[in-house]
Motif scaffolding. Structure first.
Motif, mmCIF file in Angstrom:
data_model
loop_
_atom_site.group_PDB
_atom_site.id
_atom_site.type_symbol
_atom_site.label_atom_id
_atom_site.label_comp_id
_atom_site.label_asym_id
_atom_site.label_seq_id
_atom_site.Cartn_x
_atom_site.Cartn_y
_atom_site.Cartn_z
ATOM 1 N N GLU A 131 0.856 -1.186 0.000
ATOM 2 C CA GLU A 131 0.000 0.000 0.000
ATOM 3 C C GLU A 131 0.889 1.233 0.000
ATOM 4 O O GLU A 131 2.010 1.197 0.512
ATOM 5 N N PRO A 132 0.413 2.323 -0.608
ATOM 6 C CA PRO A 132 1.207 3.558 -0.578
ATOM 7 C C PRO A 132 1.507 3.932 0.878
ATOM 8 O O PRO A 132 0.635 3.818 1.744
ATOM 9 N N TYR A 134 4.869 6.205 1.974
ATOM 10 C CA TYR A 134 5.516 7.516 1.985
ATOM 11 C C TYR A 134 5.111 8.203 0.681
ATOM 12 O O TYR A 134 5.528 7.792 -0.397
ATOM 13 N N HIS A 135 4.294 9.228 0.804
ATOM 14 C CA HIS A 135 3.670 9.849 -0.364
ATOM 15 C C HIS A 135 4.537 10.964 -0.962
ATOM 16 O O HIS A 135 5.182 11.719 -0.230
ATOM 17 N N GLU A 136 4.505 11.034 -2.283
ATOM 18 C CA GLU A 136 5.310 11.996 -3.041
ATOM 19 C C GLU A 136 5.158 13.419 -2.501
ATOM 20 O O GLU A 136 6.154 14.104 -2.272
ATOM 21 N N GLU A 137 3.945 13.860 -2.302
ATOM 22 C CA GLU A 137 3.717 15.245 -1.853
ATOM 23 C C GLU A 137 3.832 15.389 -0.339
ATOM 24 O O GLU A 137 4.467 16.318 0.154
ATOM 25 N N ASP A 138 3.230 14.470 0.413
ATOM 26 C CA ASP A 138 3.200 14.592 1.875
ATOM 27 C C ASP A 138 4.555 14.401 2.535
ATOM 28 O O ASP A 138 4.874 15.069 3.512
ATOM 29 N N HIS A 139 5.348 13.491 2.003
ATOM 30 C CA HIS A 139 6.606 13.137 2.658
ATOM 31 C C HIS A 139 7.850 13.601 1.910
ATOM 32 O O HIS A 139 8.889 13.817 2.526
ATOM 33 N N PHE A 140 7.745 13.720 0.592
ATOM 34 C CA PHE A 140 8.927 14.033 -0.214
ATOM 35 C C PHE A 140 8.872 15.406 -0.861
ATOM 36 O O PHE A 140 9.720 15.733 -1.692
ATOM 37 N N ASP A 141 7.870 16.184 -0.527
ATOM 38 C CA ASP A 141 7.753 17.538 -1.089
ATOM 39 C C ASP A 141 7.816 17.541 -2.613
ATOM 40 O O ASP A 141 8.354 18.464 -3.226
ATOM 41 N N GLY A 142 7.311 16.458 -3.220
ATOM 42 C CA GLY A 142 7.282 16.370 -4.673
ATOM 43 C C GLY A 142 8.604 15.992 -5.320
ATOM 44 O O GLY A 142 8.701 15.939 -6.539
ATOM 45 N N HIS A 144 10.329 13.070 -4.857
ATOM 46 C CA HIS A 144 10.570 11.620 -4.922
ATOM 47 C C HIS A 144 9.223 10.939 -5.098
ATOM 48 O O HIS A 144 8.227 11.356 -4.515
ATOM 49 N N ASP A 145 9.198 9.885 -5.901
ATOM 50 C CA ASP A 145 7.958 9.142 -6.112
ATOM 51 C C ASP A 145 7.475 8.496 -4.821
ATOM 52 O O ASP A 145 8.275 8.186 -3.933
ATOM 53 N N THR A 146 6.177 8.251 -4.753
ATOM 54 C CA THR A 146 5.578 7.579 -3.605
ATOM 55 C C THR A 146 6.212 6.195 -3.426
ATOM 56 O O THR A 146 6.423 5.459 -4.385
ATOM 57 N N GLU A 147 6.516 5.884 -2.187
ATOM 58 C CA GLU A 147 7.059 4.572 -1.828
ATOM 59 C C GLU A 147 5.928 3.719 -1.258
ATOM 60 O O GLU A 147 5.203 4.152 -0.359
ATOM 61 N N HIS A 148 5.771 2.522 -1.799
ATOM 62 C CA HIS A 148 4.770 1.573 -1.307
ATOM 63 C C HIS A 148 5.395 0.701 -0.239
ATOM 64 O O HIS A 148 6.498 0.168 -0.432
ATOM 65 N N MET A 149 4.687 0.554 0.888
ATOM 66 C CA MET A 149 5.144 -0.370 1.922
ATOM 67 C C MET A 149 4.745 -1.776 1.490
ATOM 68 O O MET A 149 3.566 -2.075 1.314
ATOM 69 N N VAL A 150 5.735 -2.602 1.284
ATOM 70 C CA VAL A 150 5.537 -3.993 0.902
ATOM 71 C C VAL A 150 5.737 -4.828 2.155
ATOM 72 O O VAL A 150 6.731 -4.672 2.865
#
Length: 165
Positions: A131-132, A134-142, A144-150
């Motif tokens: 599931e998503p 670490y989100h691109e906008e919320d965590h990486f300020d745009g 870095h791409d969203t990281e999915h927790m596997v």
């Protein structure tokens, strides 16, 4: 040979990570600290004195899960199942014995990582979910791409499975 890293491996690990695009590059000092402070939950693959593989990870505090931070396999060693062998080696260590799950984060477009972790889940007979996280906008300020927790459930592994890795 798969083994725990030594502090003297820090610069070779750093060079390997730089060779394995698109991995995020940490500082050489970060890799040195990982090889020192987290050596029990990290692994290097060494052939004829050359480090061809690296996984950094740690047990997540207050959780029965092992988190894989980074997997690097030299182009010289790709296609030989080295990533899966290193993952299996790590979860078989006493230091990771309490782990009921393996977790990692992967961007949607990282096909190599998805392939590795799907192969590993199948190999150990674990269920893979994502599931998503670490989100691109919320965590990486745009930046870095969203990281999915596997998350991969880790059934009890027997000796035959560890040897087959």
């Amino acid at each position: 040979m798969l083994r725990k890293p030594e502090t003297t491996d820090g610069s070779a690990i750093w060079a390997l990570v730089r060779e394995c695009k698109p991995l995020d590059e940490n500082s050489m000092y970060c890799n040195l600290i990982q090889a020192d402070h987290f050596r029990d939950t990290c692994v290097v693959a060494e052939v004829d004195g050359e480090i061809l593989g690296w996984i950094s990870g740690h047990m997540i505090p207050n959780d029965d899960a092992f988190f894989v931070w980074q997997v690097a396999v030299s182009p010289k060693a790709r296609g030989m199942g080295l990533g899966r062998k290193m993952l299996t080696h790590l979860i078989e260590r006493d230091e990771c014995g309490e782990a009921k799950a393996l977790k990692t984060t992967i961007t949607e477009d990282n096909d190599a990582s998805w392939g590795l972790f799907r192969s590993f889940a199948k190999h150990v007979g674990g269920e893979l979910t994502d599931e998503p996280h670490y989100h691109e906008e919320d965590h990486f300020d745009g930046h870095h791409d969203t990281e999915h927790m596997v998350t991969i459930s880790l059934p009890e592994m027997d000796d035959d499975l560890a040897k087959a890795a």
